[in-house]
Design a protein around this motif. Structure first.
Motif, PDB file in Angstrom:
ATOM      1  N   SER A  31       0.863  -1.174   0.000  1.00 22.76           N
ATOM      2  CA  SER A  31       0.000   0.000   0.000  1.00 22.76           C
ATOM      3  C   SER A  31       0.908   1.235   0.000  1.00 22.76           C
ATOM      4  O   SER A  31       2.131   1.103   0.081  1.00 22.76           O
ATOM      5  CB  SER A  31      -0.934   0.032   1.216  1.00 22.76           C
ATOM      6  N   GLN A  33       1.025   5.593   1.192  1.00 20.38           N
ATOM      7  CA  GLN A  33       0.398   6.772   1.787  1.00 20.38           C
ATOM      8  C   GLN A  33       1.066   8.030   1.247  1.00 20.38           C
ATOM      9  O   GLN A  33       2.260   8.028   0.944  1.00 20.38           O
ATOM     10  CB  GLN A  33       0.546   6.721   3.316  1.00 20.38           C
ATOM     11  N   TYR A  35       1.606  12.039   2.435  1.00 19.68           N
ATOM     12  CA  TYR A  35       1.532  12.973   3.544  1.00 19.68           C
ATOM     13  C   TYR A  35       1.899  14.376   3.046  1.00 19.68           C
ATOM     14  O   TYR A  35       2.661  14.532   2.078  1.00 19.68           O
ATOM     15  CB  TYR A  35       2.531  12.597   4.651  1.00 19.68           C
ATOM     16  N   GLN A  37       3.523  17.984   4.720  1.00 17.20           N
ATOM     17  CA  GLN A  37       4.153  18.584   5.890  1.00 17.20           C
ATOM     18  C   GLN A  37       4.282  20.085   5.661  1.00 17.20           C
ATOM     19  O   GLN A  37       4.853  20.520   4.654  1.00 17.20           O
ATOM     20  CB  GLN A  37       5.536  17.983   6.139  1.00 17.20           C
ATOM     21  N   GLU A  41       5.866  21.867  11.380  1.00 17.81           N
ATOM     22  CA  GLU A  41       4.929  20.852  11.865  1.00 17.81           C
ATOM     23  C   GLU A  41       5.340  19.474  11.386  1.00 17.81           C
ATOM     24  O   GLU A  41       6.193  19.329  10.526  1.00 17.81           O
ATOM     25  CB  GLU A  41       3.515  21.167  11.383  1.00 17.81           C
ATOM     26  N   GLY A  42       4.695  18.462  11.949  1.00 20.25           N
ATOM     27  CA  GLY A  42       4.925  17.107  11.489  1.00 20.25           C
ATOM     28  C   GLY A  42       4.054  16.787  10.287  1.00 20.25           C
ATOM     29  O   GLY A  42       3.075  17.469  10.017  1.00 20.25           O
ATOM     30  N   PRO A  43       4.398  15.734   9.528  1.00 16.12           N
ATOM     31  CA  PRO A  43       3.580  15.342   8.369  1.00 16.12           C
ATOM     32  C   PRO A  43       2.176  14.917   8.793  1.00 16.12           C
ATOM     33  O   PRO A  43       1.985  14.377   9.885  1.00 16.12           O
ATOM     34  CB  PRO A  43       4.350  14.147   7.794  1.00 16.12           C
ATOM     35  N   LEU A  45      -1.330  12.857   7.238  1.00 11.49           N
ATOM     36  CA  LEU A  45      -1.771  11.956   6.175  1.00 11.49           C
ATOM     37  C   LEU A  45      -2.815  12.622   5.280  1.00 11.49           C
ATOM     38  O   LEU A  45      -3.762  13.255   5.748  1.00 11.49           O
ATOM     39  CB  LEU A  45      -2.387  10.699   6.788  1.00 11.49           C
ATOM     40  N   LEU A  86       5.577  20.387   1.898  1.00 10.71           N
ATOM     41  CA  LEU A  86       6.419  19.258   1.496  1.00 10.71           C
ATOM     42  C   LEU A  86       5.513  18.033   1.363  1.00 10.71           C
ATOM     43  O   LEU A  86       4.827  17.655   2.318  1.00 10.71           O
ATOM     44  CB  LEU A  86       7.496  19.007   2.551  1.00 10.71           C
ATOM     45  N   LEU A  88       5.135  14.085   0.796  1.00 11.51           N
ATOM     46  CA  LEU A  88       5.933  12.882   1.025  1.00 11.51           C
ATOM     47  C   LEU A  88       5.125  11.650   0.665  1.00 11.51           C
ATOM     48  O   LEU A  88       3.976  11.513   1.091  1.00 11.51           O
ATOM     49  CB  LEU A  88       6.324  12.793   2.507  1.00 11.51           C
ATOM     50  N   THR A  99       7.325   0.869   6.470  1.00 12.44           N
ATOM     51  CA  THR A  99       6.985   2.123   5.823  1.00 12.44           C
ATOM     52  C   THR A  99       8.227   2.995   5.721  1.00 12.44           C
ATOM     53  O   THR A  99       8.870   3.272   6.715  1.00 12.44           O
ATOM     54  CB  THR A  99       5.893   2.875   6.601  1.00 12.44           C
ATOM     55  N   PHE A 101       9.744   6.652   3.986  1.00  8.31           N
ATOM     56  CA  PHE A 101       9.343   7.909   3.380  1.00  8.31           C
ATOM     57  C   PHE A 101      10.268   8.288   2.235  1.00  8.31           C
ATOM     58  O   PHE A 101      11.490   8.096   2.323  1.00  8.31           O
ATOM     59  CB  PHE A 101       9.346   9.034   4.427  1.00  8.31           C
TER      60      PHE A 101
ATOM     61  N   PHE B  90      11.361  13.764  14.950  1.00  8.12           N
ATOM     62  CA  PHE B  90       9.915  13.578  15.046  1.00  8.12           C
ATOM     63  C   PHE B  90       9.601  12.219  15.661  1.00  8.12           C
ATOM     64  O   PHE B  90      10.179  11.200  15.275  1.00  8.12           O
ATOM     65  CB  PHE B  90       9.257  13.632  13.665  1.00  8.12           C
ATOM     66  N   GLU B 100      -1.920   4.602   9.189  1.00  2.00           N
ATOM     67  CA  GLU B 100      -1.635   6.030   9.257  1.00  2.00           C
ATOM     68  C   GLU B 100      -0.772   6.339  10.455  1.00  2.00           C
ATOM     69  O   GLU B 100      -1.038   5.857  11.565  1.00  2.00           O
ATOM     70  CB  GLU B 100      -2.937   6.813   9.354  1.00  2.00           C
ATOM     71  N   PHE B 103       2.057  12.215  13.725  1.00  3.18           N
ATOM     72  CA  PHE B 103       3.350  12.769  14.099  1.00  3.18           C
ATOM     73  C   PHE B 103       3.220  13.807  15.213  1.00  3.18           C
ATOM     74  O   PHE B 103       2.227  14.539  15.291  1.00  3.18           O
ATOM     75  CB  PHE B 103       4.006  13.437  12.890  1.00  3.18           C
ATOM     76  N   GLY B 104       4.258  13.870  16.023  1.00  2.00           N
ATOM     77  CA  GLY B 104       4.377  14.943  16.988  1.00  2.00           C
ATOM     78  C   GLY B 104       4.857  16.211  16.292  1.00  2.00           C
ATOM     79  O   GLY B 104       5.150  16.193  15.096  1.00  2.00           O
ATOM     80  N   PRO B 105       4.976  17.297  17.035  1.00  5.49           N
ATOM     81  CA  PRO B 105       5.346  18.583  16.439  1.00  5.49           C
ATOM     82  C   PRO B 105       6.834  18.721  16.140  1.00  5.49           C
ATOM     83  O   PRO B 105       7.250  19.685  15.508  1.00  5.49           O
ATOM     84  CB  PRO B 105       4.918  19.595  17.505  1.00  5.49           C
TER      85      PRO B 105
END
Lengths: 111, 112
Positions: A31, A33, A35, A37, A41-43, A45, A86, A88, A99, A101, B90, B100, B103-105
């Motif tokens: 599969s 995914q 994302y 970003q 901040e974090g990515p 989904l 961004l 990903l 998984t 990236f 992260f 899924e 993610f943290g900051p």
């Protein structure tokens, strides 16, 4: 070892233009995914695709999973400044780290 | 409520020091991860961990070690910090691997 490539690495376009981002691998994914970003901040989904040939739409974003499940694309119609970020791809493999990236595509949409 | 939280947000330290970054998730997930994102924005997996299995990226120096006091926490301890360790780290979690990831900051680590 899986070889994963995302292209282009960087894209700067005007508001209203269309664009496509690609994710290609030497291996078959179970599969994949996508994302996004944003700076600082974090990515987050956007979508998961599972079936070869699958197409999913999320407003102006269209995601496609290749028939052989070794590639995927993300198409954005009429890009807006809010699409800047961004992007990903993250394929899911069956062994080791499941998984991984991609290196990402940095998109900048100018108003 | 924040789903995945990390502390501190920023960490500035001298070369050679030992530091820890904490991560907590309140999603009830079974799997947690640590990633390093360098200045070119490449997101590199360092560890994935659930209560049964720790998978280590063999390219990660053994100065880095994950420590999990319980299912909701996965802390990252770094010994003898080096200049090249400067990056954003992260933490993430997922119900199972492949699902899924949340993610943290991020924690921006700067080694001087």
């Amino acid at each position: 070892t899986q070889l994963l490539e995302q292209s282009p690495q960087f894209l700067s376009i005007q508001e209203g233009e269309n664009l496509t981002v690609y994710c290609n691998s030497s291996s078959v994914f179970s599969s994949l995914q996508w994302y996004r970003q944003e700076p600082g901040e974090g990515p987050v989904l956007l979508v998961t695709v599972v079936t070869g040939g699958e197409v999913k739409k999320l407003k102006r974003l269209t995601f496609q999973f290749g028939d052989a499940r070794k590639d995927s694309s993300l198409h954005i119609t009429a890009a807006q400044p809010g699409d800047t970020g961004l992007y990903l791809c993250a394929p899911h493999y069956t062994g080791g780290f499941k998984t991984i990236f991609g290196a990402g595509t940095r998109l900048f949409v100018k108003a | 409520d924040t789903a995945v939280s990390q502390t501190p947000k920023y960490l500035v330290t001298q070369m050679g020091n030992d530091k820890s970054i904490k991560c907590e998730q309140n999603l009830g997930h079974d799997t947690m991860y640590w990633y390093k994102q360098d200045s070119k924005k490449f997101l590199k997996i360092m560890f994935s961990y659930n209560n049964k299995e720790l998978i280590i990226n063999e390219t990660v120096p053994n100065r880095f070690s994950p420590k999990s006091p319980d299912k909701a926490h996965l802390n990252l301890h770094i010994n003898s910090l080096e200049l090249g360790d400067s990056a954003v780290y992260f933490c993430a979690s997922s119900q199972v691997e492949g699902n899924e990831q949340f993610f943290g900051p991020g924690t921006r680590l700067t080694v001087l």
